[in-house]
Design a protein around this motif. Structure first.
Motif, PDB file in Angstrom:
ATOM      1  N   ALA A  94       0.973  -1.101  -0.103  1.00 43.05           N
ATOM      2  CA  ALA A  94      -0.278   0.001   0.097  1.00 43.05           C
ATOM      3  C   ALA A  94       1.037   1.276   0.027  1.00 43.05           C
ATOM      4  N   THR A  95       2.087   1.135   0.396  1.00 42.92           N
ATOM      5  CA  THR A  95       2.924   2.391   0.514  1.00 42.92           C
ATOM      6  C   THR A  95       3.918   2.374  -0.523  1.00 42.92           C
ATOM      7  N   PRO A 127      -7.742  -0.213  12.042  1.00 45.14           N
ATOM      8  CA  PRO A 127      -7.936   0.917  11.085  1.00 45.14           C
ATOM      9  C   PRO A 127      -6.774   1.003  10.065  1.00 45.14           C
ATOM     10  N   ALA A 128      -5.337   0.804  10.589  1.00 44.03           N
ATOM     11  CA  ALA A 128      -4.255   0.912   9.562  1.00 44.03           C
ATOM     12  C   ALA A 128      -4.287  -0.102   8.534  1.00 44.03           C
ATOM     13  N   GLN A 130      -7.201  -1.737   7.540  1.00 44.98           N
ATOM     14  CA  GLN A 130      -8.142  -1.742   6.559  1.00 44.98           C
ATOM     15  C   GLN A 130      -7.918  -0.373   5.766  1.00 44.98           C
ATOM     16  N   ARG A 131      -7.203   0.680   6.195  1.00 40.46           N
ATOM     17  CA  ARG A 131      -6.837   1.630   5.215  1.00 40.46           C
ATOM     18  C   ARG A 131      -5.885   1.121   4.309  1.00 40.46           C
ATOM     19  N   ASN A 132      -5.018   0.130   4.462  1.00 38.95           N
ATOM     20  CA  ASN A 132      -4.114  -0.243   3.274  1.00 38.95           C
ATOM     21  C   ASN A 132      -4.881  -1.113   2.456  1.00 38.95           C
ATOM     22  N   VAL A 134      -8.097  -0.665   1.504  1.00 39.57           N
ATOM     23  CA  VAL A 134      -8.748   0.208   0.680  1.00 39.57           C
ATOM     24  C   VAL A 134      -7.990   0.801  -0.267  1.00 39.57           C
ATOM     25  N   THR A 135      -6.997   1.220   0.071  1.00 43.13           N
ATOM     26  CA  THR A 135      -5.601   1.593  -0.867  1.00 43.13           C
ATOM     27  C   THR A 135      -5.438   0.844  -2.058  1.00 43.13           C
TER      28      THR A 135
END
Ligand code: C5P
Length: 408
Positions: A94-95, A127-128, A130-132, A134-135
Motif C-alpha cells: 500500500a505504501t 484501522p491501519a 483496513q486503510r491499506n 482500501v488503498t
C-alpha cells in the motif's frame, strides 16, 4: 493462466504448496515466490516441488546471476496471488515499498494482484490495515477472504482472519480476476424445473437440471452484479455470493420473482416452468383405484407474460424449446412476453437435451432476427448473454464502477 503464488510470513504458509497443487490441477501454470519470513514456516523445497520450478526468494533475487528477476517474473505472470498475505505485506504494497520480492513484483507491474490475507482478528480489523486494504482496492487489487474461523495462534479461538482453504482459493481465483463490468447492476435469474403437486406425494415436473440458470447467476456474480437466483428443485448447491430463493411451484416462482424483478436490470428466465397444474390438488395421498385415472389440469401462470406487464427498465431474456419451426415460434414468444432475446434450442438434437454441461442455441429477437451460435459450455453462453444484455442497458449513472471487489 500464468499465476505466481507468493507466500508471506504467516503460519498459513504451510498451505501454500497445497494451493499450488490445486492451481496446477485446475490447469494453471504456476510459479512460487516467498519472503524470508514465509520460509520460516514452509520449506523452499516443498514450494519448488509443488510449483515444479525454482522459487523466487531473496537468495535467488540477489544471486549474482539473478539479474532483474522481479521484472522478468512480473512480465511472465498474468496474476499474482499472495497467500498467505500478512498485515506487513499489505502495508508494504500500500505504501509502494519494494523491500521484498513480493512488493517488488507488484511495483514491477504484474497485471493483476489478488490477496488472501491471514492474520489475527485484531490485526485484520485495525484501522491501519483496513486503510491499506482500501488503498490496494483503489489500485484494482482484489481480495479473497479472510474468513471467520479458528485462528492459528494459541488461545485465539474463533475470529475473522483465517485464510481461505487452498481448494476454495483455487476455485475462486478466476472469479476474482474477472472484469467487473456488471458492478452496480442487479441480475435476476430463474432456474430449474417447477413441481406442480397433484397430492402431497405426486407432482408434475420435468428433468431440467438448473445448470443453465446457475451458470448465468455465477457469471453475473463474478462480473460484479448483485444476483438473485430463484430456483426450482435442483441437485445443485447454492452458489456462494448469490441470494438464492428456493421454490417448488410456478405460482411460488412467480411470487418470488415479483419483488426483485421491480428493481432488476436484467431478468434471465431459464426455468423450465411446468405448463399445467392440478385444478384441485388433493390434500391427502390418493389411492390408486381403478385402471385409469382422469386428471383435471389448468394452466400454470405464464410468469414472463405476467412480469412483462410490469416491465420498465428491465432487459428480459427467455429460453424456448421447440422441435420444429423454431424461429417464428420463438419470435412470437419474444413479442408476447416482451423479451429482448430468446434462446431457442432443439431438445431433440444431440447435446441440447436437459441436464448437459453444454448448450447450442439460436438467439432470436422479437423482430425475428436469428443468430445460430455454436455449441458451447453453459458458462460460456451465460457470459455471452451478459455481453449482449449489457449492450441493451443504459450506462450506469456516474460511469462504470471501479473494478474492485471483496469476496470472503
Ligand atoms: O411458452 P414457453 O413455455 O415455450 O416459453 C418459454 C419461456 O417462458 C421460458 O423462458 C420460460 O422460463 C418462460 N415460462 C414462463 N412461465 C410459464 C412457462 C414458461 O415464464 N408458465
Amino acid at each position: 493462466m500464468r499465476v505466481i503464488v507468493a507466500a508471506t510470513g504467516g503460519v498459513a504458509a504451510i498451505k501454500t504448496p497445497a494451493l499450488l497443487r490445486r492451481l496446477v490441477e485446475a490447469g494453471h501454470e504456476v510459479r512460487a515466490a516467498a519472503t524470508d519470513d514465509a520460509l520460516k514456516f514452509v520449506t523452499k523445497l516443498s514450494l519448488a516441488v509443488a510449483a515444479g520450478s525454482p522459487v523466487l526468494d531473496r537468495e535467488a533475487w540477489f544471486a549474482p546471476e539473478g539479474g532483474a528477476l522481479h521484472i522478468e517474473w512480473a512480465r511472465w505472470a498474468e496474476a499474482l496471488l499472495i497467500a498467505p498475505a500478512t498485515a506487513d505485506a499489505l502495508g508494504s504494497a500500500a505504501t509502494g515499498r519494494a523491500d521484498d520480492v513480493i512488493s517488488a513484483l507488484i511495483l514491477a507491474g504484474v497485471p493483476q494482484v489478488v490477496w488472501a490475507p491471514a492474520m489475527n482478528s485484531a490485526m485484520w480489523t485495525h484501522p491501519a490495515v483496513q486503510r491499506n486494504v482500501v488503498t490496494l482496492k483503489g489500485f484494482g487489487h482484489r481480495f479473497l477472504g479472510p474468513e471467520h474461523g479458528t485462528l492459528a495462534a494459541q488461545g485465539e479461538g474463533q475470529g475473522v482472519g483465517r485464510m481461505l482453504e487452498p481448494e476454495v482459493l483455487a476455485a475462486r481465483l478466476p472469479a476474482a480476476l474477472a472484469p467487473q463490468d456488471w458492478a452496480g447492476r442487479r441480475v435476476l435469474v430463474s432456474a430449474g424445473p417447477t413441481r406442480e403437486y397433484l397430492d402431497p406425494v405426486r407432482f408434475l415436473s420435468n428433468p431440467s437440471s438448473g445448470k443453465m440458470g446457475y451458470a448465468v447467476a455465477e457469471a453475473a456474480r463474478d462480473r460484479g452484479a448483485s444476483v438473485t437466483l430463484v430456483s426450482g428443485p435442483t441437485a445443485l448447491a447454492d452458489p456462494h455470493g448469490v441470494s438464492v430463493i428456493r421454490v417448488e411451484s410456478a405460482q411460488e416462482m412467480l411470487a418470488a420473482l415479483r419483488q426483485p424483478f421491480a428493481e432488476a436490470d436484467l431478468l434471465v428466465m431459464t426455468a423450465a416452468v411446468a405448463d399445467w397444474q392440478a385444478a384441485q390438488p388433493e390434500a391427502t395421498k390418493q389411492a390408486k383405484l381403478g385402471k385409469t385415472q382422469v386428471l383435471q389440469l389448468i394452466r400454470t401462470p405464464d410468469i414472463l407474460e405476467t412480469l412483462a406487464a410490469e416491465k420498465r427498465q428491465q432487459v428480459m431474456i427467455g429460453f424456448a424449446m421447440e422441435t420444429h419451426e423454431g424461429v417464428p415460434k420463438a419470435a412470437d414468444k419474444a413479442r408476447r412476453k416482451r423479451l429482448e432475446l430468446i434462446c431457442l434450442n432443439y431438445p431433440t438434437r444431440s447435446g441440447s437435451a436437459f441436464g448437459g454441461d453444454d448448450n447450442e442455441v439460436t438467439l432470436v429477437t422479437a423482430a425475428g432476427a436469428a443468430e445460430a451460435l455454436p455449441r458451447m459450455s453453459k458458462r460460456a453462453l451465460a457470459e455471452l448473454l451478459l455481453d449482449r444484455a449489457k449492450e441493451l442497458l443504459p450506462p450506469i449513472a456516474g460511469g462504470a464502477a471501479q473494478g474492485v471487489s471483496f469476496t470472503t
